[in-house]
Design a protein around this motif. Structure first.
Motif, mmCIF file in Angstrom:
data_model
loop_
_atom_site.group_PDB
_atom_site.id
_atom_site.type_symbol
_atom_site.label_atom_id
_atom_site.label_comp_id
_atom_site.label_asym_id
_atom_site.label_seq_id
_atom_site.Cartn_x
_atom_site.Cartn_y
_atom_site.Cartn_z
ATOM 1 N N VAL A 57 102.393 38.610 36.224
ATOM 2 C CA VAL A 57 101.422 38.671 35.142
ATOM 3 C C VAL A 57 100.250 38.050 35.512
ATOM 4 O O VAL A 57 99.208 38.103 35.105
ATOM 5 N N TYR A 58 100.546 36.837 36.350
ATOM 6 C CA TYR A 58 99.516 35.768 36.540
ATOM 7 C C TYR A 58 98.431 36.644 37.401
ATOM 8 O O TYR A 58 97.323 36.471 37.197
ATOM 9 N N SER A 61 96.562 39.385 35.329
ATOM 10 C CA SER A 61 95.748 39.052 34.396
ATOM 11 C C SER A 61 94.280 38.470 35.251
ATOM 12 O O SER A 61 93.313 38.200 34.444
ATOM 13 N N VAL A 318 98.158 28.607 21.770
ATOM 14 C CA VAL A 318 97.608 29.998 22.493
ATOM 15 C C VAL A 318 98.083 31.212 21.433
ATOM 16 O O VAL A 318 97.380 32.197 21.292
ATOM 17 N N ALA A 319 99.437 31.108 21.240
ATOM 18 C CA ALA A 319 99.747 32.143 20.191
ATOM 19 C C ALA A 319 98.707 32.516 18.721
ATOM 20 O O ALA A 319 98.475 33.379 18.617
ATOM 21 N N ALA A 321 95.683 31.260 18.686
ATOM 22 C CA ALA A 321 94.311 31.536 19.109
ATOM 23 C C ALA A 321 94.143 33.030 19.477
ATOM 24 O O ALA A 321 93.193 33.736 18.913
ATOM 25 N N VAL A 322 95.241 33.543 19.946
ATOM 26 C CA VAL A 322 95.013 35.193 20.058
ATOM 27 C C VAL A 322 95.237 35.931 18.813
ATOM 28 O O VAL A 322 94.772 37.119 19.078
ATOM 29 N N VAL A 327 88.660 36.182 17.060
ATOM 30 C CA VAL A 327 88.889 36.532 18.295
ATOM 31 C C VAL A 327 89.111 37.921 18.336
ATOM 32 O O VAL A 327 88.840 38.589 19.443
ATOM 33 N N MET A 332 88.395 39.736 22.093
ATOM 34 C CA MET A 332 88.580 38.637 23.203
ATOM 35 C C MET A 332 90.285 38.728 23.623
ATOM 36 O O MET A 332 90.500 37.993 24.403
ATOM 37 N N MET A 345 98.934 41.719 27.906
ATOM 38 C CA MET A 345 97.780 41.127 26.893
ATOM 39 C C MET A 345 97.057 40.236 27.981
ATOM 40 O O MET A 345 97.485 39.468 28.836
ATOM 41 N N MET A 346 95.877 40.139 27.848
ATOM 42 C CA MET A 346 94.997 39.334 28.771
ATOM 43 C C MET A 346 93.755 38.993 27.627
ATOM 44 O O MET A 346 93.289 39.629 27.075
ATOM 45 N N PRO A 347 92.930 38.242 28.191
ATOM 46 C CA PRO A 347 91.430 37.885 27.607
ATOM 47 C C PRO A 347 90.643 39.001 27.774
ATOM 48 O O PRO A 347 90.666 39.463 28.991
ATOM 49 N N GLY A 348 89.731 39.074 26.838
ATOM 50 C CA GLY A 348 88.573 40.079 26.988
ATOM 51 C C GLY A 348 87.480 39.743 27.529
ATOM 52 O O GLY A 348 87.323 38.620 28.655
ATOM 53 N N PRO A 350 83.868 37.763 27.776
ATOM 54 C CA PRO A 350 82.975 36.803 26.790
ATOM 55 C C PRO A 350 81.424 37.316 27.016
ATOM 56 O O PRO A 350 80.719 36.833 26.288
#
Lengths: 394, 394
Positions: A57-58, A61, A318-319, A321-322, A327, A332, A345-348, A350
């Protein structure tokens, strides 16, 4: 309208973090990124946990919106394929140890001859020049050498690493800026150039006022901890169920804070009357504020502070924050289906562009997933592709 | 050859850090940056210490390569001047609270009508959309909300702020990327667009594998402290005169380390034989390594480790970082003469372009230093300029 970088073709030889982070940004904005990986296992980070159904998953992402071509650059056929791709590419990116591409006969000097419009972007720990250029680097070592660890943590505590790989990430961001600047210039001159970004350089570049403070005082700035050095109260406090930040930057906000928490008596306390007073008597103020804030929950305080107009916020893990409504409203946090790992799940993105917004289209590729389509485009037949595979070229 | 962004004209309304950091990068790469400041004091950061001869070194270190035009945007004449400049500009940058430019009648919708090629870049705490868009933000609050503080510090310690204003700086970097992407697209479409970058969004974007870890495990990642979670030894140690980092990422390097420090006995210790063993028994290994390393000085150890090929490095304070031979070889510390403050040390340019390198030419401007030259260019006469000054427009 097409995306901002549509039509920009990137050959991406980078592995792990700094380089793939940079090429992901280019891909998010529409560039056609071909990730070129060694046929034997590919990008090292395919082996980094955590895994889902055996897929990293690293890796997933950091490699969305890219195609994967597996290619052994040490084989003559592999090199030939790479050079054919270089002819039509806009950008080559690599984050090998400096000199690696030259040893392969694929340094910028060689590639430029084949394609003078090519932009060649190299990210490395120490850069392609200078006495340390040949050394290996890790995020931790660069954070240590570049000064930022000496500024992070409690004033009398040990130096502290930033919990994200900020040395890799900032060098990825500066690499993107260098590539974009070179693309801009190329429209005018018709010529590409080499972009050389060092993680260590980037660490110096983000120290900002720490260097100014050193320049003026002659002393290295100390870690500032979780408070503002000259504005008080502007700090972290522990509430009953977690941490929060209060940033009451002037006397009016301070007085509001006293009233909101039911400690009007503090307003007239001569130790805390002005910002200078509060900063001077922080050692006395801090336990008073901590005791008050410790009695209620984070959300209760934040609601009260918000009503009173006192800048404040939770310290989110982090939980949290997302899940933050802002956000989510800004897209995001995104979910993408991966053929093996499933929904991830991954960041959008910016960088929000009003007319040509970026988008997340394809999931991170399997190793060599696009071999056939890329090689067919170069004119290879099915039989030839099969042979390349048997020989371990792809 | 001219610099990469030569000919790109930027009207820069930004103040303090995130925006000025972004426009400084553009200026370093050759853009013509006109910093537009309120006549009454200008950029707030002109008032931030430390000072030399009354000039803010904080301001000086963020505003090189820019011109200063003092302009009251609330006055009709000020607005008229601004709109004249917008007609010929490529980029407008601002980091006001969202809605401020609209209240002035200068929102992107208005400016786009005057100059459809204009790129309008807004940096803000929470962005121009979403339920939090109107809120004020500070670096500390955004670091707190975005999750990075929850990852920084010791595993059982409090959340920790990164000692540089990483929320401001990363939003500055993403803003530059957005502007460059819009410039790239404009060459094709002839149209500009709005770039909307939020500090909070950028914090999510730099969390990288923390979001992946949460996604897979369902648990928020904890602060990792100063060591690698799964590679051992890969950590910070205290030597006799300071801290250093050792990153011996495999069994061979571990065995070399044991020999170099004169502890061959550890090689055969079953607790420390493989990476998995060492990671499992870190609580026992850490004090042993700390005791050994504590006996000698940082430089002595680093020389030994370097000879043995063991990745390692010092934890430099800012004073040591700016004297590092690699940093000096890469021109990452530069000195610039300021007419009032004198010779000032500042970070160099981390984006190294081979054919059109950036450069640091003019020092940070005095407030309104370029009023005359800019207004003359717009056709104002000396008498008119004098009148504008008397009226407080400039």
């Amino acid at each position: 309208m097409e995306k901002a970088l549509q039509g920009v073709r990137v050959l991406d030889l980078t592995r792990v973090l700094a380089g793939p982070y940079a090429s992901m940004i280019l891909g998010d904005l529409g560039a056609d990124v071909i990730k070129i990986e060694h046929p034997d296992g590919g990008d090292d980070s395919r082996g980094y946990g955590p895994f889902v159904n055996g897929e990293s998953v690293y890796f997933i992402s950091l490699n969305r919106n890219k195609k994967s071509l597996s290619l052994n650059l040490k084989s003559p056929e592999g090199k030939e394929i790479f050079l054919k791709l270089v002819k039509k590419a806009d950008v080559v990116m690599e984050n090998f140890r400096p000199g690696t591409m030259e040893k392969l006969g694929l340094g910028y000097g060689e590639l430029e001859k084949i394609n003078p419009r090519l932009i060649y972007a190299a990210s490395s720990g120490f850069g392609h020049t200078g006495p340390y250029s040949q050394k290996a680097a890790y995020d931790l070592i660069i954070q240590a050498m570049g000064g930022i660890m000496s500024l992070t943590g409690e004033p009398d505590g040990p130096p502290t690493r930033t919990g994200a790989s900020i040395a890799d990430i900032t060098s990825g961001l500066f690499t993107v800026i260098g590539i974009m600047a070179a693309l801009h210039k190329r429209k005018e001159t018709g010529r590409g150039q080499k972009v050389d970004v060092a993680m260590l350089d980037c660490q110096l570049a983000i120290l900002e006022n720490a260097i100014a403070r050193l320049a003026v005082t002659g002393e290295s700035p100390k870690p500032t901890g979780n408070r503002h050095p000259s504005i008080t109260p502007f700090a972290v406090f522990r509430a009953a169920d977690g941490y929060l930040v209060v940033a009451a930057g002037n006397d009016q906000l301070w007085q509001k804070w006293c009233r909101v928490v039911g400690r009007e008596d503090l307003v007239e306390d001569p130790r805390f009357k002005t910002n200078a007073d509060r900063t001077e008597h922080w050692d006395e103020l801090e336990p008073i504020m901590s005791e008050v804030i410790g009695k209620q929950r984070v959300d209760d305080w934040l609601n009260l502070f918000e009503e009173a107009g006192i800048p404040s916020g939770p310290i989110n893990d982090v939980a949290k924050a997302v899940e933050h409504p802002q956000v989510l409203a800004r897209d995001m946090v995104v979910y993408q289906d991966h053929p093996v790992a499933g929904r991830i799940m991954m960041p959008g993105i910016p960088v929000k562009l009003s007319k040509t917004p970026g988008s997340i289209e394809t999931p991170a590729p399997l190793l060599g997933e696009h071999n056939r389509v890329i090689l067919r485009e170069l004119g290879y037949t099915e039989t030839e592709i099969e042979r390349l595979k048997e020989k371990g070229v792809i």
